[in-house]
Design a protein around this motif. Structure first.
Motif, PDB file in Angstrom:
ATOM      1  N   LEU A  58       0.823  -1.207   0.000  1.00 15.06           N
ATOM      2  CA  LEU A  58       0.000   0.000   0.000  1.00 15.06           C
ATOM      3  C   LEU A  58       0.860   1.262   0.000  1.00 15.06           C
ATOM      4  CD1 LEU A  58      -2.858  -1.081   2.418  1.00 15.06           C
ATOM      5  CD2 LEU A  58      -3.015  -0.715  -0.057  1.00 15.06           C
ATOM      6  N   GLU A  59       1.993   1.217   0.701  1.00 14.76           N
ATOM      7  CA  GLU A  59       2.921   2.349   0.698  1.00 14.76           C
ATOM      8  C   GLU A  59       3.495   2.562  -0.708  1.00 14.76           C
ATOM      9  OE1 GLU A  59       7.296   3.406   2.475  1.00 14.76           O
ATOM     10  OE2 GLU A  59       5.963   2.205   3.735  1.00 14.76           O
ATOM     11  N   LEU A  60       3.826   1.470  -1.388  1.00 15.90           N
ATOM     12  CA  LEU A  60       4.328   1.566  -2.759  1.00 15.90           C
ATOM     13  C   LEU A  60       3.265   2.158  -3.681  1.00 15.90           C
ATOM     14  CD1 LEU A  60       6.451   1.071  -4.925  1.00 15.90           C
ATOM     15  CD2 LEU A  60       5.606  -1.290  -5.096  1.00 15.90           C
ATOM     16  N   ARG A  61       2.027   1.729  -3.512  1.00 11.67           N
ATOM     17  CA  ARG A  61       0.933   2.279  -4.330  1.00 11.67           C
ATOM     18  C   ARG A  61       0.781   3.783  -4.078  1.00 11.67           C
ATOM     19  NH1 ARG A  61      -4.579  -0.262  -6.006  1.00 11.67           N
ATOM     20  NH2 ARG A  61      -5.797   1.570  -6.542  1.00 11.67           N
ATOM     21  N   ALA A  62       0.839   4.207  -2.826  1.00 13.64           N
ATOM     22  CA  ALA A  62       0.727   5.628  -2.503  1.00 13.64           C
ATOM     23  C   ALA A  62       1.869   6.410  -3.140  1.00 13.64           C
ATOM     24  CB  ALA A  62       0.711   5.829  -0.990  1.00 13.64           C
ATOM     25  N   GLN A  63       3.064   5.826  -3.134  1.00 12.72           N
ATOM     26  CA  GLN A  63       4.214   6.478  -3.767  1.00 12.72           C
ATOM     27  C   GLN A  63       3.982   6.611  -5.276  1.00 12.72           C
ATOM     28  OE1 GLN A  63       7.922   4.420  -3.157  1.00 12.72           O
ATOM     29  NE2 GLN A  63       8.984   5.643  -4.695  1.00 12.72           N
ATOM     30  N   ARG A  64       3.476   5.554  -5.908  1.00 10.24           N
ATOM     31  CA  ARG A  64       3.201   5.595  -7.350  1.00 10.24           C
ATOM     32  C   ARG A  64       2.146   6.643  -7.675  1.00 10.24           C
ATOM     33  NH1 ARG A  64       4.536   0.264  -9.163  1.00 10.24           N
ATOM     34  NH2 ARG A  64       6.788   0.193  -8.900  1.00 10.24           N
ATOM     35  N   ALA A  66       1.549   9.337  -6.011  1.00  8.67           N
ATOM     36  CA  ALA A  66       2.187  10.646  -5.853  1.00  8.67           C
ATOM     37  C   ALA A  66       3.051  10.973  -7.069  1.00  8.67           C
ATOM     38  CB  ALA A  66       3.022  10.671  -4.577  1.00  8.67           C
ATOM     39  N   GLU A  67       3.765   9.982  -7.603  1.00  3.05           N
ATOM     40  CA  GLU A  67       4.575  10.200  -8.800  1.00  3.05           C
ATOM     41  C   GLU A  67       3.687  10.507 -10.000  1.00  3.05           C
ATOM     42  OE1 GLU A  67       7.748   7.293  -9.369  1.00  3.05           O
ATOM     43  OE2 GLU A  67       7.724   6.936  -7.212  1.00  3.05           O
ATOM     44  N   HIS A  68       2.556   9.845 -10.096  1.00  8.81           N
ATOM     45  CA  HIS A  68       1.573  10.120 -11.150  1.00  8.81           C
ATOM     46  C   HIS A  68       1.098  11.561 -11.060  1.00  8.81           C
ATOM     47  CE1 HIS A  68      -2.797  10.292 -12.206  1.00  8.81           C
ATOM     48  NE2 HIS A  68      -2.358   9.752 -13.329  1.00  8.81           N
ATOM     49  N   ASP A  69       0.725  11.993  -9.855  1.00  7.61           N
ATOM     50  CA  ASP A  69       0.232  13.354  -9.661  1.00  7.61           C
ATOM     51  C   ASP A  69       1.310  14.390  -9.976  1.00  7.61           C
ATOM     52  OD1 ASP A  69      -2.152  12.208  -8.937  1.00  7.61           O
ATOM     53  OD2 ASP A  69      -1.914  12.582  -6.786  1.00  7.61           O
ATOM     54  N   ALA A  70       2.553  14.106  -9.613  1.00  6.49           N
ATOM     55  CA  ALA A  70       3.652  15.035  -9.896  1.00  6.49           C
ATOM     56  C   ALA A  70       3.871  15.162 -11.406  1.00  6.49           C
ATOM     57  CB  ALA A  70       4.934  14.571  -9.210  1.00  6.49           C
ATOM     58  N   LEU A  71       3.814  14.047 -12.111  1.00  7.52           N
ATOM     59  CA  LEU A  71       3.970  14.082 -13.565  1.00  7.52           C
ATOM     60  C   LEU A  71       2.838  14.870 -14.203  1.00  7.52           C
ATOM     61  CD1 LEU A  71       5.497  13.220 -16.095  1.00  7.52           C
ATOM     62  CD2 LEU A  71       4.172  11.088 -16.060  1.00  7.52           C
ATOM     63  N   LEU A  72       1.605  14.631 -13.748  1.00  6.65           N
ATOM     64  CA  LEU A  72       0.469  15.377 -14.284  1.00  6.65           C
ATOM     65  C   LEU A  72       0.630  16.879 -14.053  1.00  6.65           C
ATOM     66  CD1 LEU A  72      -2.633  13.209 -13.297  1.00  6.65           C
ATOM     67  CD2 LEU A  72      -1.439  13.305 -15.495  1.00  6.65           C
ATOM     68  N   ALA A  73       1.108  17.251 -12.886  1.00  4.84           N
ATOM     69  CA  ALA A  73       1.284  18.668 -12.577  1.00  4.84           C
ATOM     70  C   ALA A  73       2.297  19.314 -13.526  1.00  4.84           C
ATOM     71  CB  ALA A  73       1.726  18.838 -11.121  1.00  4.84           C
ATOM     72  N   LEU A  74       3.399  18.635 -13.792  1.00  7.13           N
ATOM     73  CA  LEU A  74       4.416  19.195 -14.682  1.00  7.13           C
ATOM     74  C   LEU A  74       3.930  19.263 -16.124  1.00  7.13           C
ATOM     75  CD1 LEU A  74       7.606  17.551 -13.180  1.00  7.13           C
ATOM     76  CD2 LEU A  74       6.926  19.953 -13.066  1.00  7.13           C
ATOM     77  N   LEU A  75       3.222  18.238 -16.575  1.00  2.90           N
ATOM     78  CA  LEU A  75       2.696  18.258 -17.940  1.00  2.90           C
ATOM     79  C   LEU A  75       1.612  19.323 -18.088  1.00  2.90           C
ATOM     80  CD1 LEU A  75       2.633  14.441 -18.763  1.00  2.90           C
ATOM     81  CD2 LEU A  75       4.327  16.161 -19.475  1.00  2.90           C
ATOM     82  N   THR A  76       0.850  19.545 -17.035  1.00  2.00           N
ATOM     83  CA  THR A  76      -0.173  20.596 -17.060  1.00  2.00           C
ATOM     84  C   THR A  76       0.482  21.971 -17.174  1.00  2.00           C
ATOM     85  OG1 THR A  76      -1.741  19.238 -15.838  1.00  2.00           O
ATOM     86  CG2 THR A  76      -2.076  21.627 -15.748  1.00  2.00           C
ATOM     87  N   LEU A  77       1.605  22.159 -16.527  1.00  2.00           N
ATOM     88  CA  LEU A  77       2.336  23.422 -16.665  1.00  2.00           C
ATOM     89  C   LEU A  77       2.786  23.629 -18.113  1.00  2.00           C
ATOM     90  CD1 LEU A  77       4.542  23.500 -13.439  1.00  2.00           C
ATOM     91  CD2 LEU A  77       2.619  25.001 -14.002  1.00  2.00           C
ATOM     92  N   ARG A  78       3.158  22.558 -18.778  1.00  2.00           N
ATOM     93  CA  ARG A  78       3.612  22.651 -20.169  1.00  2.00           C
ATOM     94  C   ARG A  78       2.471  22.910 -21.150  1.00  2.00           C
ATOM     95  NH1 ARG A  78       7.862  17.923 -21.685  1.00  2.00           N
ATOM     96  NH2 ARG A  78       9.609  18.706 -20.464  1.00  2.00           N
ATOM     97  N   TRP A  79       1.400  22.130 -21.030  1.00  2.00           N
ATOM     98  CA  TRP A  79       0.380  22.094 -22.074  1.00  2.00           C
ATOM     99  C   TRP A  79      -1.011  22.496 -21.602  1.00  2.00           C
ATOM    100  CZ3 TRP A  79       2.803  16.790 -22.493  1.00  2.00           C
ATOM    101  CH2 TRP A  79       3.967  16.849 -23.259  1.00  2.00           C
ATOM    102  N   GLY A  80      -1.138  22.946 -20.385  1.00  4.78           N
ATOM    103  CA  GLY A  80      -2.445  23.327 -19.875  1.00  4.78           C
ATOM    104  C   GLY A  80      -3.185  22.132 -19.286  1.00  4.78           C
ATOM    105  N   GLU A  81      -4.411  22.384 -18.879  1.00  5.68           N
ATOM    106  CA  GLU A  81      -5.218  21.332 -18.248  1.00  5.68           C
ATOM    107  C   GLU A  81      -5.446  20.176 -19.227  1.00  5.68           C
ATOM    108  OE1 GLU A  81      -6.352  20.899 -15.095  1.00  5.68           O
ATOM    109  OE2 GLU A  81      -5.166  22.677 -14.619  1.00  5.68           O
ATOM    110  N   PRO A  82      -5.280  18.946 -18.755  1.00  2.78           N
ATOM    111  CA  PRO A  82      -5.534  17.801 -19.633  1.00  2.78           C
ATOM    112  C   PRO A  82      -7.026  17.541 -19.780  1.00  2.78           C
ATOM    113  CG  PRO A  82      -5.004  17.025 -17.444  1.00  2.78           C
ATOM    114  CD  PRO A  82      -4.847  18.540 -17.427  1.00  2.78           C
TER     115      PRO A  82
END
Length: 149
Positions: A58-64, A66-82
């Motif tokens: 479950l800790e590994l899933r939570a980490q994944r 969080a990594e998903h959310d971080a990637l989405l945040a950076l891509l949103t900065l590049r290209w706007g809301e998905p």
């Protein structure tokens, strides 16, 4: 792999030519009009959690997540809301026998929704594959000129 590595991989996939035939690329599968990659797979930390308990998984899933959310945040900065794309109707069509073409067949068969951007002439989709009855979690990306189903 870090978020910076994910961004470099996605940038490479966006600029790389598509092959004329489906085959393995260094990070995933590529074919006419698409590249796919699994950024974080279950095997990435298999040794760390093979004998672990449910709390470790479950800790590994939570980490994944969080990594998903971080990637989405950076891509949103590049290209706007998905675009948040529900795959429900495509799943229903697939279950009724319709063939969903690559690169969309995998995400349609394995997840409920994805985040989608259009950058230049290519679609970029971030796909979160969640295990239905457990803590499994994988993160993938699709770069394609093929319209979503």
């Amino acid at each position: 792999m870090t978020t910076a590595h994910h961004l470099r991989l996605i940038d490479g996939m966006r600029t790389e030519d598509f092959p004329s035939e489906r085959g393995s690329s260094g990070s995933g599968i590529s074919g006419p009009g698409y590249h796919t990659a699994l950024l974080l797979s279950e095997d990435d930390h298999e040794d760390d959690h093979a004998d672990g308990d449910e709390a470790d998984r479950l800790e590994l899933r939570a980490q994944r997540l969080a990594e998903h959310d971080a990637l989405l945040a950076l891509l949103t900065l590049r290209w706007g809301e998905p675009q948040l794309v529900s795959l429900w109707s495509a799943q229903e069509r697939m279950m009724a026998g319709e063939v969903i073409d690559e690169p969309w067949a995998g995400p349609v068969a394995s997840c409920e929704q994805l985040q989608l951007w259009r950058a230049d002439d290519r679609w970029i989709a971030v796909v979160l594959y969640l295990e239905e009855d457990g803590p499994g979690c994988e993160l993938g990306v699709v770069v394609t000129v093929i319209d979503p189903p």
